[in-house]
Design an enzyme around this catalytic site. Structure first.
Site, PDB file in Angstrom:
ATOM      1  CB  THR A   1      -1.000   0.087   1.267  1.00  0.00           C
ATOM      2  OG1 THR A   1      -1.538  -1.175   1.052  1.00  0.00           O
ATOM      3  CG2 THR A   1      -1.549   1.152   1.416  1.00  0.00           C
TER       4      THR A   1
ATOM      5  NE  ARG B   1      -8.603  -7.944   2.526  1.00  0.00           N
ATOM      6  CZ  ARG B   1      -7.816  -7.311   2.615  1.00  0.00           C
ATOM      7  NH1 ARG B   1      -7.471  -6.293   1.803  1.00  0.00           N
ATOM      8  NH2 ARG B   1      -6.851  -7.300   3.692  1.00  0.00           N
ATOM      9  CB  ILE B   2     -13.250  -3.835   2.008  1.00  0.00           C
ATOM     10  CG1 ILE B   2     -14.357  -3.922   0.926  1.00  0.00           C
ATOM     11  CG2 ILE B   2     -12.717  -2.532   2.376  1.00  0.00           C
ATOM     12  CD1 ILE B   2     -14.033  -3.285  -0.261  1.00  0.00           C
TER      13      ILE B   2
ATOM     14  CG  ASP C   1      -5.821  -1.799   6.790  1.00  0.00           C
ATOM     15  OD1 ASP C   1      -5.461  -2.324   5.863  1.00  0.00           O
ATOM     16  OD2 ASP C   1      -4.765  -0.858   7.347  1.00  0.00           O
TER      17      ASP C   1
ATOM     18  CB  THR D   1       1.439  -0.388   4.702  1.00  0.00           C
ATOM     19  OG1 THR D   1       1.428  -1.410   3.921  1.00  0.00           O
ATOM     20  CG2 THR D   1       2.724   0.162   5.344  1.00  0.00           C
TER      21      THR D   1
ATOM     22  CG  HIS E   1      -2.522  -9.771   7.393  1.00  0.00           C
ATOM     23  ND1 HIS E   1      -2.201 -10.900   7.710  1.00  0.00           N
ATOM     24  CD2 HIS E   1      -3.705  -9.870   6.867  1.00  0.00           C
ATOM     25  CE1 HIS E   1      -3.128 -11.849   7.353  1.00  0.00           C
ATOM     26  NE2 HIS E   1      -4.050 -11.104   6.581  1.00  0.00           N
ATOM     27  N   GLY E   2      -4.569  -6.186   6.599  1.00  0.00           N
ATOM     28  CA  GLY E   2      -5.434  -5.476   6.903  1.00  0.00           C
ATOM     29  C   GLY E   2      -6.373  -5.844   7.976  1.00  0.00           C
TER      30      GLY E   2
HETATM   31  N1  ASP Z   1      -3.301  -3.020   4.239  1.00  0.00           N
HETATM   32  C1  ASP Z   1      -3.746  -3.507   2.904  1.00  0.00           C
HETATM   33  C2  ASP Z   1      -4.832  -4.283   2.689  1.00  0.00           C
HETATM   34  O1  ASP Z   1      -5.051  -5.118   3.748  1.00  0.00           O
HETATM   35  C3  ASP Z   1      -2.711  -4.076   2.379  1.00  0.00           C
HETATM   36  C4  ASP Z   1      -1.103  -3.383   2.510  1.00  0.00           C
HETATM   37  O2  ASP Z   1      -1.097  -2.442   3.308  1.00  0.00           O
HETATM   38  O3  ASP Z   1      -0.184  -3.834   1.851  1.00  0.00           O
HETATM   39  O4  ASP Z   1      -5.639  -4.035   1.922  1.00  0.00           O
END
Ligand code: ASP
Length: 343
Positions: free
Chosen positions: A207, A235-236, A238, A258, A260-261
């Site tokens: 991200t 899927r959405i 964070d 950034t 694991h959402g």
């Molecule tokens: N946080 C983002 C998500 O889970 C992915 C990322 O930050 O790489 O969609």
């Protein structure tokens, strides 16, 4: 005569000192994702390409602040540079969903007013952060999703682009590898979510985000992403969730996350960091360290944050091997980093 000259010099200096001290600070920090980023696995050319793009985003964002522009403008300017680069998982270069397309999420928050805007699962918006800002400024809502968000975009004169615009060869290969791994994993326990959990971090992250402080003393935060490779079922993560992936309040801090959402949503990461600053009087560095290393890490939540307060104090904190990151303020020259300091 000499004494007179000395006196003039002293008065001039004394006069200019308070003026300098009164000049309010400006600051910006950006990130381009956290994860298993190791120096040994990166070619010098690729490292240079990342560093150059981070530098460009930082410089353009800082220039906005330097000429008296708002923190919101600086955040959007910096994020646009990263969204338009195929190196990062946002806009062009976004990861692929399981079905082989791109679904983008973004959000922005204004620390002065605590107004916020977000878009989730959009597929035809070239710069999702700009649309998130339009949601904040030109609609009575905070978060718009999917086709509705795109209809709103059209009402704002934003052209819809082909989803293929976000394609890149490298991300497509990543999807094929992720799918292979997922299939093998699913044979083991048939649980899709558990299989996704076991995917190595490069499949899940990348991200982009920015936090900024302007001369008026206002802070802002923004985040934009393609989410996680092979995500499915709408899927959405964070990134478009205010309080999880993005937060800003002049009284505490501005955060862009950034990682694991799913963990960042459940642990309300961005808002938790700012709550510690506001209610416990912690510095941004202490609060970020507590949440990223002492709360998230033990439960398996990997990732990082950039945090900034209204005095210009910054923390760029992560619990992964690396995080693409850069920062600059009126009292600190530009710093660009990818790996842990020790590497
Ligand atoms: N946080 C983002 C998500 O889970 C992915 C990322 O930050 O790489 O969609």
């Amino acid at each position: 005569m000499k004494v007179k000259a000395l006196l003039i010099l002293m008065f001039t200096l004394a006069g200019s000192l308070p003026l300098q001290a009164a000049e309010s600070p400006i600051a910006i920090a950006i990130h381009g994702g956290a994860g298993t980023i190791e120096k040994s696995k990166m070619t010098p050319e690729r490292e240079k390409a990342y560093r150059d793009k981070l530098q460009e985003a930082l410089d353009k964002g800082y220039a906005v602040l330097d000429r008296g522009g708002s923190s919101l403008d600086a955040v959007v300017t910096a994020i646009n540079v990263l969204e338009n680069s195929p190196l990062f998982n946002a806009g062009k270069g976004a990861v692929y969903t399981y079905e082989g397309r791109h679904e983008l999420d973004a959000s922005i928050m204004d620390g002065k007013t605590r107004e916020a805007g977000a878009v989730a699962g959009v597929t035809r918006i070239e710069n999702p952060i700009n649309l998130a800002r339009m949601v904040m400024e030109n609609s009575p809502f905070v978060m718009l999703a999917g086709e509705g968000a795109e209809t709103f975009a059209q009402s704002q004169g934003v052209p819809l682009v082909d989803n293929k615009l976000f394609d890149s060869e490298q991300r497509f290969e990543q999807l094929q590898k992720a799918k292979e791994k997922l299939e093998k994993e699913q044979k083991r326990d048939k649980d899709y979510q558990a299989a996704v959990e076991r995917l190595p971090t490069p499949y899940k992250m990348g991200t982009v985000g920015a936090v900024a402080l302007d001369r008026q003393g206002n802070i802002a935060a923004g985040t934009s992403t393609g989410g996680m490779t092979a995500k499915r079922y709408g899927r959405i993560g964070d990134s478009p969730v205010i309080g999880a992936g993005t937060f800003a309040d002049n009284d505490s801090c501005a955060v862009s996350a950034t990682g694991h959402g799913e963990y960042f949503i459940r642990y309300n990461v961005a808002a938790d960091i700012c709550a510690r600053v506001e209610y416990q009087g912690k510095s941004v560095a202490e609060a970020a360290d507590e949440v990223i290393n002492k709360v998230l890490l033990p439960v398996g939540g990997t990732g990082g944050v950039i945090v900034l307060d209204a005095e210009g104090n910054m923390a760029l904190t992560f619990n992964t091997k690396g995080m693409y990151r850069a920062s600059r303020s009126s009292s600190q020259p530009a710093k660009i980093a990818i790996f842990r300091e020790s590497e």
